[in-house]
Design a protein around this motif. Sequence first.
Motif, mmCIF file in Angstrom:
data_model
loop_
_atom_site.group_PDB
_atom_site.id
_atom_site.type_symbol
_atom_site.label_atom_id
_atom_site.label_comp_id
_atom_site.label_asym_id
_atom_site.label_seq_id
_atom_site.Cartn_x
_atom_site.Cartn_y
_atom_site.Cartn_z
ATOM 1 N N MET A 48 50.954 32.612 44.354
ATOM 2 C CA MET A 48 49.634 32.066 44.700
ATOM 3 C C MET A 48 49.744 30.855 45.622
ATOM 4 N N SER A 49 50.925 30.262 45.706
ATOM 5 C CA SER A 49 51.098 29.106 46.601
ATOM 6 C C SER A 49 50.897 29.493 48.062
ATOM 7 N N GLN A 50 50.943 30.791 48.361
ATOM 8 C CA GLN A 50 50.724 31.246 49.728
ATOM 9 C C GLN A 50 49.315 30.923 50.222
ATOM 10 N N TRP A 51 48.416 30.637 49.293
ATOM 11 C CA TRP A 51 47.049 30.278 49.683
ATOM 12 C C TRP A 51 46.985 28.871 50.260
ATOM 13 N N GLN A 57 42.556 27.890 48.055
ATOM 14 C CA GLN A 57 43.227 28.443 46.881
ATOM 15 C C GLN A 57 42.281 28.516 45.687
ATOM 16 N N ILE A 58 41.436 27.525 45.531
ATOM 17 C CA ILE A 58 40.483 27.536 44.411
ATOM 18 C C ILE A 58 39.562 28.749 44.511
ATOM 19 N N LEU A 59 39.014 28.997 45.700
ATOM 20 C CA LEU A 59 38.132 30.149 45.885
ATOM 21 C C LEU A 59 38.907 31.453 45.689
ATOM 22 N N ALA A 60 40.112 31.525 46.221
ATOM 23 C CA ALA A 60 40.935 32.726 46.052
ATOM 24 C C ALA A 60 41.220 32.989 44.575
ATOM 25 N N GLU A 61 41.485 31.948 43.807
ATOM 26 C CA GLU A 61 41.755 32.112 42.382
ATOM 27 C C GLU A 61 40.516 32.592 41.631
ATOM 28 N N PHE A 78 46.817 37.560 43.611
ATOM 29 C CA PHE A 78 46.671 38.226 44.902
ATOM 30 C C PHE A 78 47.128 37.251 45.972
ATOM 31 N N ILE A 79 47.564 37.798 47.102
ATOM 32 C CA ILE A 79 48.033 36.950 48.193
ATOM 33 C C ILE A 79 47.125 37.150 49.403
ATOM 34 N N PRO A 80 47.132 36.213 50.340
ATOM 35 C CA PRO A 80 46.235 36.298 51.493
ATOM 36 C C PRO A 80 46.407 37.564 52.333
ATOM 37 N N GLN A 81 47.594 38.150 52.341
ATOM 38 C CA GLN A 81 47.851 39.331 53.168
ATOM 39 C C GLN A 81 47.363 40.639 52.536
ATOM 40 N N ALA A 128 39.320 43.636 56.492
ATOM 41 C CA ALA A 128 39.897 42.295 56.387
ATOM 42 C C ALA A 128 40.942 42.189 55.280
ATOM 43 N N THR A 129 41.781 41.199 55.423
ATOM 44 C CA THR A 129 42.676 40.818 54.329
ATOM 45 C C THR A 129 41.904 39.883 53.405
ATOM 46 N N LEU A 130 42.451 39.645 52.231
ATOM 47 C CA LEU A 130 41.800 38.684 51.333
ATOM 48 C C LEU A 130 41.776 37.291 51.957
ATOM 49 N N GLY A 131 42.825 36.951 52.686
ATOM 50 C CA GLY A 131 42.866 35.652 53.362
ATOM 51 C C GLY A 131 41.736 35.513 54.371
#
Length: 141
Positions: A48-51, A57-61, A78-81, A128-131
């Motif tokens: 998750m550090s990839q965010w 990162q907060i929104l991604a989590e 999940f990762i940004p890619q 789109a990717t998640l990122g």
Amino acid sequence: MDILEFPPHFPPTDKWKKFFIGVRWLGPDLSFFKTLKELQANRTAADMSQWGGGERQILAEKISQILHVQLGWRSALFIPQDIAMVAFHGPRFDFSDPDAAFDDIVEMLERDYSLSPPSSFWESMGDATLGQLVDGLLTLR
């Protein structure tokens, strides 16, 4: 690190493959869902550090947690890619209700960010990717 993405043959575009989807030997091969589920389950919190921390990162989590709970992913990692369509689909063909996960994400965006993305935003995120999705949401603020 491997990303979550559908193989080139899915979703099927041929009318017969669509008709026979889920029918072994006649429809498209769906065994890749097991691989997706295992790939995602083998991730660690360090991924998750990839965010990159911060609001991204907060929104991604928050999104990841909803996808995990609503769709049955084994973890909220999940990762940004990762391809957003795959994450929002779930880890199996006979998935739960993806609309419920989407509705929960929209509700969280309204509650936590006072954000109501228009349907045109969601449509533009089809490949789109998640990122890219998370970055796009953050630019709407």
